[in-house]
Design a protein around this motif. Structure first.
Motif, PDB file in Angstrom:
ATOM      1  N   PRO A   9       0.798  -1.233   0.000  1.00  0.00           N
ATOM      2  CA  PRO A   9       0.000   0.000   0.000  1.00  0.00           C
ATOM      3  C   PRO A   9       0.823   1.272   0.000  1.00  0.00           C
ATOM      4  CG  PRO A   9      -0.844  -1.581   1.596  1.00  0.00           C
ATOM      5  CD  PRO A   9       0.477  -2.101   1.138  1.00  0.00           C
ATOM      6  N   SER A  10       2.072   1.227   0.450  1.00  0.00           N
ATOM      7  CA  SER A  10       2.867   2.456   0.514  1.00  0.00           C
ATOM      8  C   SER A  10       3.589   2.760  -0.788  1.00  0.00           C
ATOM      9  CB  SER A  10       3.898   2.334   1.658  1.00  0.00           C
ATOM     10  OG  SER A  10       4.834   1.312   1.358  1.00  0.00           O
ATOM     11  N   ALA A  11       3.592   1.825  -1.733  1.00  0.00           N
ATOM     12  CA  ALA A  11       4.320   2.022  -2.992  1.00  0.00           C
ATOM     13  C   ALA A  11       3.471   2.786  -3.995  1.00  0.00           C
ATOM     14  CB  ALA A  11       4.729   0.670  -3.571  1.00  0.00           C
ATOM     15  N   ASP A  12       4.176   3.413  -4.974  1.00  0.00           N
ATOM     16  CA  ASP A  12       3.532   4.062  -6.107  1.00  0.00           C
ATOM     17  C   ASP A  12       2.485   5.080  -5.673  1.00  0.00           C
ATOM     18  OD1 ASP A  12       5.061   2.652  -7.916  1.00  0.00           O
ATOM     19  OD2 ASP A  12       3.615   1.010  -8.038  1.00  0.00           O
ATOM     20  N   ARG A  13       2.859   5.976  -4.805  1.00  0.00           N
ATOM     21  CA  ARG A  13       1.950   7.023  -4.380  1.00  0.00           C
ATOM     22  C   ARG A  13       1.732   8.014  -5.527  1.00  0.00           C
ATOM     23  NH1 ARG A  13       1.250   8.040   1.206  1.00  0.00           N
ATOM     24  NH2 ARG A  13       2.197   6.420   2.492  1.00  0.00           N
ATOM     25  N   VAL A  14       0.539   8.575  -5.585  1.00  0.00           N
ATOM     26  CA  VAL A  14       0.182   9.577  -6.592  1.00  0.00           C
ATOM     27  C   VAL A  14      -0.440  10.752  -5.866  1.00  0.00           C
ATOM     28  CG1 VAL A  14      -1.273  10.090  -8.584  1.00  0.00           C
ATOM     29  CG2 VAL A  14      -0.168   7.849  -8.391  1.00  0.00           C
ATOM     30  N   SER A  15       0.005  11.965  -6.221  1.00  0.00           N
ATOM     31  CA  SER A  15      -0.552  13.148  -5.574  1.00  0.00           C
ATOM     32  C   SER A  15      -1.863  13.560  -6.219  1.00  0.00           C
ATOM     33  CB  SER A  15       0.442  14.312  -5.671  1.00  0.00           C
ATOM     34  OG  SER A  15      -0.141  15.510  -5.164  1.00  0.00           O
ATOM     35  N   THR A  16      -2.778  14.057  -5.400  1.00  0.00           N
ATOM     36  CA  THR A  16      -4.019  14.634  -5.904  1.00  0.00           C
ATOM     37  C   THR A  16      -3.779  16.032  -6.464  1.00  0.00           C
ATOM     38  OG1 THR A  16      -4.590  15.659  -3.783  1.00  0.00           O
ATOM     39  CG2 THR A  16      -5.361  13.379  -4.172  1.00  0.00           C
ATOM     40  N   GLY A  17      -2.577  16.588  -6.237  1.00  0.00           N
ATOM     41  CA  GLY A  17      -2.288  17.951  -6.637  1.00  0.00           C
ATOM     42  C   GLY A  17      -2.697  18.970  -5.578  1.00  0.00           C
ATOM     43  N   HIS A  18      -3.277  18.481  -4.512  1.00  0.00           N
ATOM     44  CA  HIS A  18      -3.752  19.349  -3.427  1.00  0.00           C
ATOM     45  C   HIS A  18      -3.145  18.795  -2.141  1.00  0.00           C
ATOM     46  CE1 HIS A  18      -6.404  21.426  -0.658  1.00  0.00           C
ATOM     47  NE2 HIS A  18      -7.023  22.057  -1.663  1.00  0.00           N
ATOM     48  N   GLU A  19      -2.230  19.577  -1.549  1.00  0.00           N
ATOM     49  CA  GLU A  19      -1.482  19.075  -0.392  1.00  0.00           C
ATOM     50  C   GLU A  19      -2.405  18.668   0.750  1.00  0.00           C
ATOM     51  OE1 GLU A  19       1.982  20.573   2.754  1.00  0.00           O
ATOM     52  OE2 GLU A  19       1.358  21.859   1.072  1.00  0.00           O
ATOM     53  N   GLY A  20      -3.406  19.483   1.018  1.00  0.00           N
ATOM     54  CA  GLY A  20      -4.314  19.168   2.111  1.00  0.00           C
ATOM     55  C   GLY A  20      -5.088  17.884   1.848  1.00  0.00           C
ATOM     56  N   LEU A  21      -5.496  17.680   0.622  1.00  0.00           N
ATOM     57  CA  LEU A  21      -6.240  16.464   0.284  1.00  0.00           C
ATOM     58  C   LEU A  21      -5.333  15.240   0.359  1.00  0.00           C
ATOM     59  CD1 LEU A  21      -8.986  15.394  -0.624  1.00  0.00           C
ATOM     60  CD2 LEU A  21      -8.285  15.796  -2.990  1.00  0.00           C
ATOM     61  N   ASP A  22      -4.083  15.380  -0.059  1.00  0.00           N
ATOM     62  CA  ASP A  22      -3.134  14.271   0.073  1.00  0.00           C
ATOM     63  C   ASP A  22      -2.997  13.835   1.529  1.00  0.00           C
ATOM     64  OD1 ASP A  22      -2.603  14.093  -2.604  1.00  0.00           O
ATOM     65  OD2 ASP A  22      -0.776  15.309  -2.545  1.00  0.00           O
ATOM     66  N   GLN A  23      -3.015  14.809   2.433  1.00  0.00           N
ATOM     67  CA  GLN A  23      -2.901  14.478   3.850  1.00  0.00           C
ATOM     68  C   GLN A  23      -4.124  13.691   4.332  1.00  0.00           C
ATOM     69  OE1 GLN A  23      -2.216  18.123   5.968  1.00  0.00           O
ATOM     70  NE2 GLN A  23      -0.188  18.483   5.047  1.00  0.00           N
ATOM     71  N   LEU A  28      -3.048   9.240  -3.232  1.00  0.00           N
ATOM     72  CA  LEU A  28      -3.664   8.195  -4.051  1.00  0.00           C
ATOM     73  C   LEU A  28      -2.646   7.100  -4.319  1.00  0.00           C
ATOM     74  CD1 LEU A  28      -5.577  10.397  -6.673  1.00  0.00           C
ATOM     75  CD2 LEU A  28      -6.440   9.448  -4.515  1.00  0.00           C
ATOM     76  N   ARG A  29      -3.135   5.974  -4.849  1.00  0.00           N
ATOM     77  CA  ARG A  29      -2.270   4.863  -5.234  1.00  0.00           C
ATOM     78  C   ARG A  29      -2.520   4.527  -6.700  1.00  0.00           C
ATOM     79  NH1 ARG A  29      -1.333   6.173  -0.655  1.00  0.00           N
ATOM     80  NH2 ARG A  29      -0.817   4.813   1.120  1.00  0.00           N
TER      81      ARG A  29
END
Length: 869
Positions: A9-23, A28-29
């Motif tokens: 689950p920790s591999a291949d992270r993808v950002s939503t482009g929104h730092e707060g939403l990523d937190q 995303l994966r």
């Protein structure tokens, strides 16, 4: 990309482009499908934009699937590929296009999709929105993509929302109260935190969890004041019909909502749709819905039956309210077919079959998958209620595909129809019904049906299968159940065999018992053909022909046995005494006398249907029925019906099918030379042909030698059929071919003719069946049957030759002298002598095939007179 993200689950992270939403989401994966439930599309857009920026900075391929009615989510951007899609093409076409697009872009692509709720305007049922997501989401997951979707929850039923929630990896609700924006993750696959699923209020670019319950309650109350109430329990489809029911029938608004219903229930064919707008009113559409399982189109066969009935009752209510029996039909919508495929994970197989290379080769695998499939539970309960309605009356499960019975495409006999005696426990009856439905569904993948579609350019068009379930019209005669009579009617008699007959008067093809013998080409048996303006005249020249070309066998339903059975008429008369034979048949005096002398049951009946024609207004009513429908359709029509004989002998009709009928042949007679020398003639005949007036030029003849063919084994005869198939398929484009053979082409009994399938010979121009002395193989003039439908739709002329008849002259030996080259085939099949199949090239000396259908004069001759002998 690989599937590693799904094991770590920790591999291949993808950002939503929104730092707060990523937190909030722990990012995303790879493989995530993200669904945003919003009330306003702008609340989706504000999250889409930063995601695209982040993905582009990471070097990702980004595809924007544009299909919504809202303004575009993505402006012109070199980093984003926009693909415009049209949901109005239908569920399968749309879903298939998305599937192939995903396939083309492969692993690792990112997708932005418009609002799924806009698909409702095209499909009218949110159940199919859920099925679309169930098809696409796992495929995207498999290819290591990230895809974003939006939907308006207030437009969907709980069932659809639950289906999407179950399938997606990430589901987020977005709410707004004034300037306050709140998000609440509903599902985040394989990751969590103590506050992840709490509501989160936006604060300076971050999303802070609302940890105070009092604060959360006030926020929720403010949201409910500004936003619509929670989504209704009803599917969009049900709400559409509720709107129709609640709209006054005489209001302008009713016309608008009725047309919306017709476009998603009845047809896409402009001709059929125009008739439906004129003749199917509000109450009739609501009646269809009340008898419907599932949603979607009811298909061409059901539509044709309902349209024809409405046309008759509105055009001549006094006549038809008395003599047209009410129908008792139920309908399975096309959405049930698609739901069945999705439920059984058959969509990948369907996509392989829909490819150019897999169109025929992948069909058997898909067909077997359908036969092994199970029904979703929500439809099983509805099917059980359908059976409760019919009790233990026999029913007929009929195909009613989207394209079936439309203008130019009848699909006659291409899909299955299944009789059910409907006996046994409720569980047994339901199992039998499910088996019948699976069989009809599977028939969409038969080679005959697929070749038929391809020949007519329909293979790229959507063809979902709806079903028409009908109570079999008839009576119980002990254990046997059958109609009094059944028939096929054609509004234009294109094979009038007498100069006095008016083709516009129409014709019928009548049988006692089930209508299977009226629509199918039955080996060794014949329906009664009746011209409606001269019902007492028959296309026979003597009593021997009259007896030979008549009905001797009756199709019935054996409610105590195996269902559909065929009984000799004499046997049926022995076991039941209440058949209406006095209204349908005439006693054969000579045969009856011989029977009495031998101590056999008498009288012996011959099914001539003359009492029905002479004593009642049967022919007049059928003629009015056909003329009315032809006038409204502005096209020749073909109908199927059953006849119920009342206590006083008066017939009433149950109309079970109506469709536009293709016609072939010139409208004016061809000029037939009177003084042709015998050396120039291949054959000349009076009678025994159909297909309209003929004026054809033949440049190739394929002939089966009857003498050699009669000596072959059954297996060898099937191999001969394969040789014929290859010769027809390899015919140069545009070259007109005449096929000549002993007995019956397309027979299922090789001892009666050549067992090719119609799909194998559909490219020919003329089909000739010859009554050859070798092998006693006799043609079958099956006027009005499915075989006849195939011929006229494909534009193939039909000729039956009886050389021993004094009015027929046939000279097959002339072919060798007409031809430029002759090939004797097959060349490399050990147990079939060369010359069994003869191929004649007539390009230099073409044949003329000329026929006058009214005068029943026919001749085929060499166009040049200097043929050397």
């Amino acid at each position: 990309m690989t599937g590693a993200a799904r094991t770590d689950p920790s591999a291949d992270r993808v950002s939503t482009g929104h730092e707060g939403l990523d937190q909030v989401l722990d990012s995303l994966r790879i493989g995530d499908n993200v669904v945003w439930r919003v009330r306003d599309i702008d609340d989706y857009r504000r999250f889409v934009t930063p995601f695209i920026t982040a993905a582009a900075n990471a070097g990702r391929r980004i595809i924007y699937l544009r299909f919504g009615q809202h303004p575009p989510l993505v402006t012109s951007d070199s980093n984003v590929l926009r693909v415009d899609l049209n949901a109005l093409d239908g569920f399968e076409a749309f879903t298939g296009q998305v599937w192939r697009l995903i396939e083309e872009h492969g692993h690792g692509a990112f997708y932005i999709c418009d609002c799924l709720s806009d698909l409702l305007d095209a499909w009218a049922t949110d159940a199919m929105v859920g099925h679309f997501f169930r098809v696409v989401c796992p495929f995207l997951f498999k290819l290591d993509t990230v895809a974003w979707f939006a939907l308006h929850p207030s437009r969907h039923s709980h069932t659809t929302l639950d289906r999407i929630r179950e399938t997606t990896q990430v589901l987020v609700d977005v709410h707004r109260a004034g300037d306050n924006v709140q998000i609440q993750p509903i599902k985040v696959w394989r990751r969590q935190s103590p506050t992840m699923f709490l509501p989160h209020r936006e604060d300076n670019g971050l999303f802070r969890p609302v940890t105070d319950s009092s604060d959360a309650t006030r926020l929720q109350a403010a949201i409910e004041q500004e936003e619509p109430q929670p989504q209704p329990l009803l599917d969009y489809w049900d709400r559409l019909f509720m709107e129709l029911a609640e709209t006054p029938a005489d209001s302008p608004a009713c016309h608008d909502v009725r047309e919306r219903v017709l476009r998603v229930l009845i047809s896409r064919d402009p001709g059929i749709l125009a008739l439906a707008i004129q003749y199917l009113q509000q109450d009739e559409l609501l009646a269809i819905r009340s008898r419907m399982v599932g949603s979607g189109y009811i298909g061409g066969k059901a539509t044709g039956m309902l349209l024809a009935r409405s046309i008759l009752l509105q055009t001549d209510p006094e006549l038809w309210s008395q003599h047209l029996e009410p129908h008792d039909s139920s309908f399975l919508g096309t959405d049930v077919y698609y739901a069945f495929l999705v439920h059984n994970n058959l969509w990948p197989a369907l996509m392989r079959q829909r490819s150019t290379d897999g169109y025929l080769s992948e069909a058997p695998t898909l067909q077997q998958g359908i036969l092994n499939g199970q029904f979703p539970e929500e439809y099983r309960s509805e099917l059980g209620r359908l059976l409760d309605h019919y009790g233990q009356y026999p029913i007929l499960v009929r195909s009613s595909s989207l394209q079936e019975d439309s203008f130019g495409s009848a699909f006659a006999g291409k899909y299955d129809s299944i009789f059910l005696v409907n006996q046994g426990s409720p569980e047994q009856r339901l199992a039998a019904l499910e088996d019948a439905i699976r069989q009809v569904y599977a028939s969409t993948m038969s080679e005959d049906a697929l070749v038929y579609r391809r020949q007519r350019g329909l293979d790229e068009r959507e063809e979902p299968m709806a079903l028409l379930v009908q109570r079999v019209n008839g009576r119980f005669h002990g254990q046997y159940y059958l109609p009094d009579a059944a028939g096929v009617g054609v509004s234009r008699n294109t094979f009038a065999w007498d100069g006095d007959m008016d083709p516009a008067a129409g014709m019928v093809r009548m049988v006692l018992g089930l209508g299977t013998r009226a629509v199918d080409r039955i080996e060794g048996d014949h329906a009664c053909v009746m011209a409606l303006d001269y019902p007492s005249r028959r296309p026979f020249r003597n009593d021997d022909e009259r007896y030979r070309f008549s009905q001797h066998l009756v199709d019935v339903l054996d409610t105590a046995g195996n269902g559909l059975e065929t009984l000799p008429l004499s046997r049926l008369c022995e076991v039941t005494s209440d058949l209406p034979l006095e209204q349908l048949a005439e006693p054969d005096r000579d045969a009856s006398e011989r029977a009495r002398e031998l101590g056999l049951p008498a009288p012996v009946w011959r099914l001539t249907f003359q009492p029905l024609a002479r004593r009642t207004d049967f022919t007049g009513r059928v003629q009015r029925l056909l003329n009315t429908l032809e006038t409204v359709y502005q096209h020749t029509v073909d109908v199927e019906f059953t006849v119920h004989i009342g206590e006083r002998g008066s017939p009433s009709f149950n109309l079970v099918q109506c469709r536009p009928l293709a016609t072939v042949g010139d409208s004016t007679p061809a000029a037939i030379p009177d003084a042709l020398p015998s050396r120039q003639v291949l054959f000349r005949s009076e009678g025994h042909f159909m297909g309209g007036n003929l004026n054809l030029t033949i440049k190739r003849v394929i002939r089966v030698n009857a003498t050699t063919y009669a000596q072959l084994s059954q297996q060898a005869r099937y191999r001969v059929a394969g040789v014929i198939r290859e010769l027809v398929r390899k015919t140069p484009a545009g070259q007109k071919v005449m096929l000549i053979g002993p007995g019956r082409w397309g027979t299922s009994s090789p001892e009666l003719g050549v067992p090719v399938r119609f799909a194998d010979i559909a490219g020919i121009t003329a089909l000739v069946e010859v009554a050859e002395a070798s092998g006693a193989m006799v043609p079958d003039l099956s006027y009005g049957s499915h075989f006849f439908q195939d011929l006229v739709e494909t534009g193939i002329a039909y000729i039956a030759l009886f050389p021993e008849d004094g009015q027929c002259h046939y000279h097959p030996d002339h072919l060798a002298r007409f031809a430029s080259t002759v090939q004797l085939l097959p060349e490399n099949i050990d147990d079939i002598p060369p010359g069994t199949v003869e191929l004649y090239d007539l390009a230099k000396r073409p044949l003329s095939l000329c026929g006058d259908i009214v005068g029943q004069r026919l001749v085929c001759f060499a166009q040049v007179a200097d043929v050397e002998f």
